[in-house]
Design a protein around this motif. Structure first.
Motif, PDB file in Angstrom:
ATOM      1  N   ILE A 155       5.047  -4.957  -2.671  1.00  0.00           N
ATOM      2  CA  ILE A 155       4.596  -6.112  -1.880  1.00  0.00           C
ATOM      3  C   ILE A 155       3.785  -5.655  -0.676  1.00  0.00           C
ATOM      4  O   ILE A 155       2.840  -6.328  -0.252  1.00  0.00           O
ATOM      5  CB  ILE A 155       5.795  -6.986  -1.454  1.00  0.00           C
ATOM      6  N   SER A 156       4.124  -4.491  -0.139  1.00  0.00           N
ATOM      7  CA  SER A 156       3.339  -3.928   0.975  1.00  0.00           C
ATOM      8  C   SER A 156       1.897  -3.695   0.540  1.00  0.00           C
ATOM      9  O   SER A 156       0.951  -4.043   1.255  1.00  0.00           O
ATOM     10  CB  SER A 156       3.961  -2.610   1.441  1.00  0.00           C
ATOM     11  N   ALA A 157       1.728  -3.108  -0.649  1.00  0.00           N
ATOM     12  CA  ALA A 157       0.371  -2.871  -1.164  1.00  0.00           C
ATOM     13  C   ALA A 157      -0.365  -4.197  -1.384  1.00  0.00           C
ATOM     14  O   ALA A 157      -1.556  -4.325  -1.074  1.00  0.00           O
ATOM     15  CB  ALA A 157       0.436  -2.082  -2.462  1.00  0.00           C
ATOM     16  N   LEU A 158       0.358  -5.191  -1.892  1.00  0.00           N
ATOM     17  CA  LEU A 158      -0.233  -6.511  -2.115  1.00  0.00           C
ATOM     18  C   LEU A 158      -0.672  -7.140  -0.796  1.00  0.00           C
ATOM     19  O   LEU A 158      -1.761  -7.710  -0.696  1.00  0.00           O
ATOM     20  CB  LEU A 158       0.786  -7.416  -2.808  1.00  0.00           C
ATOM     21  N   ALA A 159       0.169  -7.034   0.211  1.00  0.00           N
ATOM     22  CA  ALA A 159      -0.126  -7.639   1.507  1.00  0.00           C
ATOM     23  C   ALA A 159      -1.362  -7.024   2.159  1.00  0.00           C
ATOM     24  O   ALA A 159      -2.040  -7.682   2.953  1.00  0.00           O
ATOM     25  CB  ALA A 159       1.075  -7.493   2.444  1.00  0.00           C
ATOM     26  N   ASN A 160      -1.665  -5.773   1.824  1.00  0.00           N
ATOM     27  CA  ASN A 160      -2.787  -5.078   2.446  1.00  0.00           C
ATOM     28  C   ASN A 160      -4.056  -5.116   1.613  1.00  0.00           C
ATOM     29  O   ASN A 160      -5.104  -4.664   2.070  1.00  0.00           O
ATOM     30  CB  ASN A 160      -2.414  -3.625   2.719  1.00  0.00           C
ATOM     31  N   CYS A 161      -3.991  -5.654   0.374  1.00  0.00           N
ATOM     32  CA  CYS A 161      -5.188  -5.651  -0.465  1.00  0.00           C
ATOM     33  C   CYS A 161      -6.110  -6.796  -0.070  1.00  0.00           C
ATOM     34  O   CYS A 161      -5.715  -7.732   0.628  1.00  0.00           O
ATOM     35  CB  CYS A 161      -4.810  -5.756  -1.944  1.00  0.00           C
ATOM     36  N   ASN A 162      -7.353  -6.699  -0.513  1.00  0.00           N
ATOM     37  CA  ASN A 162      -8.317  -7.773  -0.285  1.00  0.00           C
ATOM     38  C   ASN A 162      -7.923  -8.944  -1.186  1.00  0.00           C
ATOM     39  O   ASN A 162      -7.952  -8.818  -2.410  1.00  0.00           O
ATOM     40  CB  ASN A 162      -9.726  -7.284  -0.629  1.00  0.00           C
ATOM     41  N   PRO A 163      -7.551 -10.088  -0.638  1.00  0.00           N
ATOM     42  CA  PRO A 163      -7.054 -11.192  -1.467  1.00  0.00           C
ATOM     43  C   PRO A 163      -8.092 -11.773  -2.422  1.00  0.00           C
ATOM     44  O   PRO A 163      -7.738 -12.453  -3.380  1.00  0.00           O
ATOM     45  CB  PRO A 163      -6.609 -12.236  -0.439  1.00  0.00           C
ATOM     46  N   PHE A 164      -9.370 -11.505  -2.164  1.00  0.00           N
ATOM     47  CA  PHE A 164     -10.415 -12.051  -3.020  1.00  0.00           C
ATOM     48  C   PHE A 164     -10.872 -11.067  -4.086  1.00  0.00           C
ATOM     49  O   PHE A 164     -11.771 -11.369  -4.876  1.00  0.00           O
ATOM     50  CB  PHE A 164     -11.601 -12.508  -2.175  1.00  0.00           C
ATOM     51  N   SER A 165     -10.261  -9.895  -4.110  1.00  0.00           N
ATOM     52  CA  SER A 165     -10.591  -8.914  -5.146  1.00  0.00           C
ATOM     53  C   SER A 165      -9.830  -9.236  -6.427  1.00  0.00           C
ATOM     54  O   SER A 165      -8.690  -9.702  -6.388  1.00  0.00           O
ATOM     55  CB  SER A 165     -10.201  -7.512  -4.665  1.00  0.00           C
ATOM     56  N   PRO A 166     -10.438  -8.992  -7.598  1.00  0.00           N
ATOM     57  CA  PRO A 166      -9.711  -9.186  -8.860  1.00  0.00           C
ATOM     58  C   PRO A 166      -8.435  -8.357  -8.939  1.00  0.00           C
ATOM     59  O   PRO A 166      -7.520  -8.701  -9.692  1.00  0.00           O
ATOM     60  CB  PRO A 166     -10.730  -8.739  -9.918  1.00  0.00           C
ATOM     61  N   ASP A 167      -8.362  -7.277  -8.152  1.00  0.00           N
ATOM     62  CA  ASP A 167      -7.157  -6.439  -8.150  1.00  0.00           C
ATOM     63  C   ASP A 167      -5.927  -7.210  -7.682  1.00  0.00           C
ATOM     64  O   ASP A 167      -4.801  -6.851  -8.025  1.00  0.00           O
ATOM     65  CB  ASP A 167      -7.352  -5.220  -7.236  1.00  0.00           C
ATOM     66  N   ARG A 168      -6.152  -8.247  -6.885  1.00  0.00           N
ATOM     67  CA  ARG A 168      -5.034  -9.023  -6.348  1.00  0.00           C
ATOM     68  C   ARG A 168      -4.182  -9.601  -7.485  1.00  0.00           C
ATOM     69  O   ARG A 168      -2.950  -9.508  -7.458  1.00  0.00           O
ATOM     70  CB  ARG A 168      -5.563 -10.155  -5.461  1.00  0.00           C
ATOM     71  N   PHE A 169      -4.820 -10.180  -8.486  1.00  0.00           N
ATOM     72  CA  PHE A 169      -4.075 -10.775  -9.596  1.00  0.00           C
ATOM     73  C   PHE A 169      -3.336  -9.710 -10.398  1.00  0.00           C
ATOM     74  O   PHE A 169      -2.225  -9.937 -10.876  1.00  0.00           O
ATOM     75  CB  PHE A 169      -5.014 -11.561 -10.509  1.00  0.00           C
ATOM     76  N   SER A 170      -3.953  -8.548 -10.561  1.00  0.00           N
ATOM     77  CA  SER A 170      -3.300  -7.453 -11.289  1.00  0.00           C
ATOM     78  C   SER A 170      -2.035  -7.019 -10.568  1.00  0.00           C
ATOM     79  O   SER A 170      -0.995  -6.762 -11.204  1.00  0.00           O
ATOM     80  CB  SER A 170      -4.260  -6.270 -11.431  1.00  0.00           C
ATOM     81  N   MET A 171      -2.092  -6.966  -9.259  1.00  0.00           N
ATOM     82  CA  MET A 171      -0.926  -6.557  -8.468  1.00  0.00           C
ATOM     83  C   MET A 171       0.163  -7.618  -8.538  1.00  0.00           C
ATOM     84  O   MET A 171       1.353  -7.296  -8.647  1.00  0.00           O
ATOM     85  CB  MET A 171      -1.348  -6.292  -7.026  1.00  0.00           C
ATOM     86  N   GLU A 172      -0.222  -8.876  -8.482  1.00  0.00           N
ATOM     87  CA  GLU A 172       0.760  -9.954  -8.597  1.00  0.00           C
ATOM     88  C   GLU A 172       1.483  -9.878  -9.942  1.00  0.00           C
ATOM     89  O   GLU A 172       2.704 -10.028 -10.021  1.00  0.00           O
ATOM     90  CB  GLU A 172       0.075 -11.314  -8.455  1.00  0.00           C
ATOM     91  N   LYS A 173       0.710  -9.644 -10.991  1.00  0.00           N
ATOM     92  CA  LYS A 173       1.288  -9.573 -12.338  1.00  0.00           C
ATOM     93  C   LYS A 173       2.261  -8.409 -12.446  1.00  0.00           C
ATOM     94  O   LYS A 173       3.337  -8.525 -13.058  1.00  0.00           O
ATOM     95  CB  LYS A 173       0.176  -9.430 -13.372  1.00  0.00           C
ATOM     96  N   GLU A 174       1.909  -7.279 -11.846  1.00  0.00           N
ATOM     97  CA  GLU A 174       2.776  -6.108 -11.907  1.00  0.00           C
ATOM     98  C   GLU A 174       4.090  -6.352 -11.170  1.00  0.00           C
ATOM     99  O   GLU A 174       5.160  -5.940 -11.611  1.00  0.00           O
ATOM    100  CB  GLU A 174       2.057  -4.903 -11.303  1.00  0.00           C
ATOM    101  N   ILE A 175       4.032  -7.053 -10.040  1.00  0.00           N
ATOM    102  CA  ILE A 175       5.233  -7.319  -9.249  1.00  0.00           C
ATOM    103  C   ILE A 175       6.118  -8.373  -9.920  1.00  0.00           C
ATOM    104  O   ILE A 175       7.341  -8.212 -10.009  1.00  0.00           O
ATOM    105  CB  ILE A 175       4.858  -7.778  -7.821  1.00  0.00           C
TER     106      ILE A 175
END
Length: 520
Positions: free
Chosen positions: A12-32
């Motif tokens: 969640i720390s990594a998620l909180a620090n990522c760019n929320p508009f990057s496609p990576d955001r959804f990948s991180m949400e899915k992983e968590i």
């Protein structure tokens, strides 16, 4: 701390620090979230075109997960356990994420930042609930500061995140990859790519970095500038329980192409009484009116007179200036944002734009994509963008208007219409269709005489043997595309691959051809 909670905190720390508009955001949400993750229709976080009435389901689940893990950590620490040193920063991120989504994002934007924020009661109530939980969450073994100043700064940063989120959503519409990347770049222009560093030190320094927005006409450069300018850090005063400014007082746009050099200088720098004929009183310029948490937007910076470029260079470089007719130095405390559709490198070569001024302006640069780039990636964006325009034009009848207009566009312009005027041309098309059920593109209005004149002008360097083969191909591809309006047709005529044609078409030159050969 059990390993599962440690892993959750790290993720969640990594998620909180990522760019929320990057496609990576959804990948991180899915992983968590794993099986709890609900698939998204978009490639990246996108407001879509109908206003959101609540947080996305995945955000709600992540907030609940954050609350649970924070509660378990506090209980564990109360029982005598310690937060491992390597997890201290990550726990802070998770707790901050929880405070944002529990106390700030549920408040409607208009009440917290916009026109409905008149009494300040909503802000004060939000701050009080935020501060109460802030003290509870961070009261874990004396590892974190509990003073009100630190809490007020965090509250200001998270409120800025909330404000920036909505500004980017509201100003930059579309679901294509080019637009997703644009939103991500705007986010970085506001916060940089490191939210932790921003909270620690950059919040008071990002204003020193000028932002240059480039791109073809009609691609929303002013909207990008407004999203950046309206999302600057605004300090929060815990004593008065209020922010130091409201959104309506922090953005100062000036179109340089619409004013004479003297008026530009007076508007920007202000003047002393008697500085020139008609200066009967002292006048505060926008550089002086702009607060430290505000921004001055200089549209059409490529049109600026060279003498004024020298004066503005000093503002950007040293943050100093004088009013017209005065020798007293004043300090500019805000942020400079500029925009142009010109190729400033070409302007520098021609001696019309100072190189040192250019490099001061582009500490941060954002390029807006053309409408054609958006539609090549996501054709369905045409309907969504048309709907957003139609809602402004016809209100409740927007859906019907768009259905009719898109039918006309499909029948008369086709899927690969270039939209050389970009969003502005689309708006003109929808407006024209609404008024007279037709739209006449600029290229249809061309006269043969004008076309011959332009043809002679752009081929002139060939007769002088001063044009490179690469430049000739670029210009010729652009010229043919300007007439045919289709990559496929252009490729067929020139016997080239469609991808080669698309790569060679110059959007700035294309606009020049279409403006010069139109009947306007």
């Amino acid at each position: 701390m059990n390993p599962k909670d440690a892993n959750t905190i790290t993720a969640i720390s990594a998620l909180a620090n990522c760019n929320p508009f990057s496609p990576d955001r959804f990948s991180m949400e899915k992983e968590i979230l794993g099986r709890q993750f609900e698939p998204e229709e978009s490639i990246a976080w996108n407001r879509r075109f109908d206003s959101l009435t609540s947080d996305r389901p995945n955000v709600i689940k992540l907030t609940e997960m954050s609350a649970s893990v924070v509660a378990r950590v506090r209980k564990s620490v109360a029982g005598g356990a310690m937060i491992p040193a390597e997890l201290k920063s990550a726990y802070w991120d998770v707790a901050t994420y929880l405070l944002l989504y529990k106390h700030i994002t549920p408040v409607r934007y208009e009440q917290f930042h916009g026109s409905e924020r008149s009494s300040g009661k909503v802000v004060a109530a939000t701050w009080q609930s935020f501060y109460e939980e802030y003290r509870q969450i961070f009261d874990v073994g004396g590892l974190f500061p509990l003073d009100m100043k630190a809490a007020a700064h965090l509250f200001a940063c998270l409120s800025q995140v909330h404000r920036a989120f909505f500004n980017i959503f509201d100003f930059i519409l579309g679901d294509s990859l080019p637009i997703a990347r644009l939103r991500a770049k705007v986010w970085e222009s506001i916060f940089s790519c490191d939210l932790g560093r921003y909270h620690r030190s950059l919040y008071s320094r990002m204003r020193n970095l000028a932002t240059l927005v480039t791109g073809p006409s009609g691609t929303g450069k002013e909207l990008v500038a407004r999203a950046v300018g309206m999302s600057q850090y605004i300090p929060f005063n815990p004593g008065s329980e209020a922010f130091e400014a409201v959104d309506e007082t922090i953005f100062f746009p000036l179109n340089l192409s619409a004013l004479s050099p003297t008026l530009i200088e007076s508007e920007l720098f202000g003047h002393h009484r008697g500085a020139f004929t008609g200066a009967v009183d002292d006048r505060v310029g926008w550089l002086e009116a702009c607060p430290s948490h505000g921004a001055v937007f200089l549209d059409e910076i490529g049109e600026l007179d060279p003498a004024l470029q020298v004066k503005l260079l000093r503002v950007v470089q040293e943050r100093k200036y004088c009013r017209l007719g005065e020798s007293k130095e004043r300090e500019f405390k805000g942020k400079i944002i500029s925009a142009t559709n010109r190729d400033l490198f070409e302007e520098i070569k021609a001696g019309r734009f100072r190189e040192d001024f250019y490099f001061r302006l582009c500490s941060d640069r954002i390029q807006t994509p053309s409408l054609r780039e958006q539609l090549d990636d996501k054709p369905s964006d045409l309907k969504a963008l048309a709907l957003s325009i139609a809602k402004r034009l016809s209100g409740d009848d927007a859906e019907q208007l768009v259905a009719e207009a898109l039918g006309w566009i499909d029948a008369n312009l086709g899927d690969d219409y270039p939209w050389s005027g970009n969003i502005r041309e689309l708006e003109q098309c929808i407006s024209s269709y609404m008024i007279r059920r037709e739209y006449v593109p600029a290229k249809t209005l061309r006269s043969k005489a004008n076309g011959d004149a332009v043809l002679a002008e752009w081929l002139h360097p060939v007769s002088k043997c001063t044009m490179t083969a690469e430049d000739l191909l670029r210009r010729y591809c652009t010229r043919v595309y300007a007439d045919l309006g289709s990559y496929e047709k252009t490729a067929s005529v020139l016997k080239l691959d469609r991808r080669t044609v698309k790569a060679k078409v110059d959007p700035v030159l294309l606009e020049e051809f279409q403006v010069m050969t139109s009947g306007r």
